[in-house]
Design an enzyme around this catalytic site. Structure first.
Site, PDB file in Angstrom:
ATOM      1  N   GLY A  48       0.783  -1.232   0.000  1.00 46.55           N
ATOM      2  CA  GLY A  48       0.000   0.000   0.000  1.00 46.55           C
ATOM      3  C   GLY A  48       0.814   1.282   0.000  1.00 46.55           C
ATOM      4  CG  ASP A 103      -1.742   1.800   2.844  1.00 52.25           C
ATOM      5  OD1 ASP A 103      -1.627   1.521   4.058  1.00 52.25           O
ATOM      6  OD2 ASP A 103      -2.258   1.015   2.029  1.00 52.25           O
ATOM      7  CG  ASP A 106      -8.713   0.931  10.099  1.00 53.54           C
ATOM      8  OD1 ASP A 106      -9.405   1.646  10.842  1.00 53.54           O
ATOM      9  OD2 ASP A 106      -9.180  -0.063   9.520  1.00 53.54           O
ATOM     10  CG  PHE A 155     -12.499  -0.354   1.939  1.00 53.11           C
ATOM     11  CD1 PHE A 155     -11.810  -1.083   2.904  1.00 53.11           C
ATOM     12  CD2 PHE A 155     -12.087  -0.432   0.623  1.00 53.11           C
ATOM     13  CE1 PHE A 155     -10.724  -1.879   2.553  1.00 53.11           C
ATOM     14  CE2 PHE A 155     -11.003  -1.231   0.267  1.00 53.11           C
ATOM     15  CZ  PHE A 155     -10.330  -1.955   1.231  1.00 53.11           C
ATOM     16  CB  VAL A 156     -10.243   5.262   1.361  1.00 54.75           C
ATOM     17  CG1 VAL A 156     -11.267   6.027   2.171  1.00 54.75           C
ATOM     18  CG2 VAL A 156      -9.059   4.883   2.230  1.00 54.75           C
TER      19      VAL A 156
HETATM   20  P1  IMP Z   1      -4.479  -1.132  10.786  1.00 54.86           P
HETATM   21  O1  IMP Z   1      -3.517  -2.222  11.088  1.00 54.86           O
HETATM   22  O2  IMP Z   1      -5.853  -1.407  11.337  1.00 54.86           O
HETATM   23  O3  IMP Z   1      -3.997   0.234  11.150  1.00 54.86           O
HETATM   24  O4  IMP Z   1      -4.743  -1.137   9.222  1.00 54.86           O
HETATM   25  C1  IMP Z   1      -3.821  -0.574   8.351  1.00 54.86           C
HETATM   26  C2  IMP Z   1      -3.611  -1.466   7.151  1.00 54.86           C
HETATM   27  O5  IMP Z   1      -4.866  -1.946   6.647  1.00 54.86           O
HETATM   28  C3  IMP Z   1      -2.980  -0.656   6.050  1.00 54.86           C
HETATM   29  O6  IMP Z   1      -1.647  -1.120   5.875  1.00 54.86           O
HETATM   30  C4  IMP Z   1      -3.836  -0.907   4.825  1.00 54.86           C
HETATM   31  O7  IMP Z   1      -3.137  -1.749   3.936  1.00 54.86           O
HETATM   32  C5  IMP Z   1      -5.073  -1.609   5.291  1.00 54.86           C
HETATM   33  N1  IMP Z   1      -6.274  -0.730   5.234  1.00 54.86           N
HETATM   34  C6  IMP Z   1      -6.932  -0.173   6.286  1.00 54.86           C
HETATM   35  N2  IMP Z   1      -7.972   0.559   5.869  1.00 54.86           N
HETATM   36  C7  IMP Z   1      -7.992   0.465   4.524  1.00 54.86           C
HETATM   37  C8  IMP Z   1      -8.848   1.033   3.507  1.00 54.86           C
HETATM   38  O8  IMP Z   1      -9.807   1.783   3.765  1.00 54.86           O
HETATM   39  N3  IMP Z   1      -8.528   0.714   2.209  1.00 54.86           N
HETATM   40  C9  IMP Z   1      -7.480  -0.089   1.881  1.00 54.86           C
HETATM   41  N4  IMP Z   1      -6.660  -0.629   2.799  1.00 54.86           N
HETATM   42  C10 IMP Z   1      -6.905  -0.355   4.109  1.00 54.86           C
HETATM   43 MG    MG Z   2      -1.032  -2.181   4.074  1.00 51.74          MG
END
Ligand code: IMP
Ligand code: MG
Length: 195
Positions: A48, A103, A106, A155-156
């Site tokens: 990403g 990228d 979340d 979701f983006v």
């Molecule tokens: P986290 O571990 O919950 O912070 O999620 C972050 C990871 O999830 C990032 O490295 C992204 O690859 C993926 N991700 C989270 N939200 C999205 C989204 O809305 N679109 C695409 N990928 C996402």
């Molecule tokens: Mg990722």
């Protein structure tokens, strides 16, 4: 003359290509004095952060080195699953100032896992920057040091972010209209495919 491309997902544009580049330039201004004398090791979280890392490191314009890890917990689905390491960090981070680039932040599990791996490998300092920060209060890990832009809790795609591999190569950020598309493959299928 060829007609303009209509390549774009169903959904609203949240940040134009120009807004993304302006935000990255602004973020680089903030990061540069903090990193300029550190020869940082920039660790790119594939896939990403591919475009973001290229744009940010060009904008930083300081001495640095780049290494990659391939880690993710989304696979082909649209909600976070089990964190999978597809390629571990090969570079030696011992004693280094590290800047992790992802990228999107979340819930924070992905950056937290890579940060922990760098600390275990004796990095001197670990900072992190992301292109996007999702606006919600579910984050259960350390916040990134810098987020270029915010997005609502949806979701983006675009600028490296994908839906089951699609839409990464869009220069702007879009909120995916999930009603207009079939659901992605379930995470357990994704884990087998290993995206
Ligand atoms: P986290 O571990 O919950 O912070 O999620 C972050 C990871 O999830 C990032 O490295 C992204 O690859 C993926 N991700 C989270 N939200 C999205 C989204 O809305 N679109 C695409 N990928 C996402
Ligand atoms: Mg990722």
């Amino acid at each position: 003359m060829s007609s303009p491309s209509t390549y774009a997902p169903p959904g609203e544009m949240l940040h134009s290509a120009e807004a993304v580049q302006a935000a990255i330039a602004h973020q680089a201004e903030w990061l540069r004095p903090r990193l300029a004398n550190e020869n940082p090791l920039v660790v790119v979280l594939l896939q990403g952060a591919l475009y973001y890392a290229a744009w940010l490191t060009l904008a930083l314009a300081i001495p640095l080195e780049i290494a990659c890890v391939d880690v993710g917990r989304y696979g082909r689905g649209r909600s976070g699953g089990v964190l999978a390491w597809r390629q571990k960090l090969a570079a030696d981070v011992g004693g280094r100032s590290v800047l992790l680039l992802d990228d999107i932040f979340d819930e924070g599990a992905t950056l937290a896992a890579v940060r922990a791996a760098c600390i275990a490998a004796k990095a001197r300092e670990v900072r992190s920057a992301v292109l996007l920060r999702k606006r919600h209060d579910r984050a259960r890990a350390q916040e990134p040091d810098s987020a270029a832009l915010e997005v609502p809790d949806c979701f983006v795609v675009g600028c490296g972010l994908d839906d089951a591999g699609r839409w990464r190569n869009l220069p702007a950020i879009y909120a995916l209209d999930e009603r207009a598309l079939p659901r992605s493959l379930p995470d357990r299928v994704a884990e087998r495919i290993g995206t």
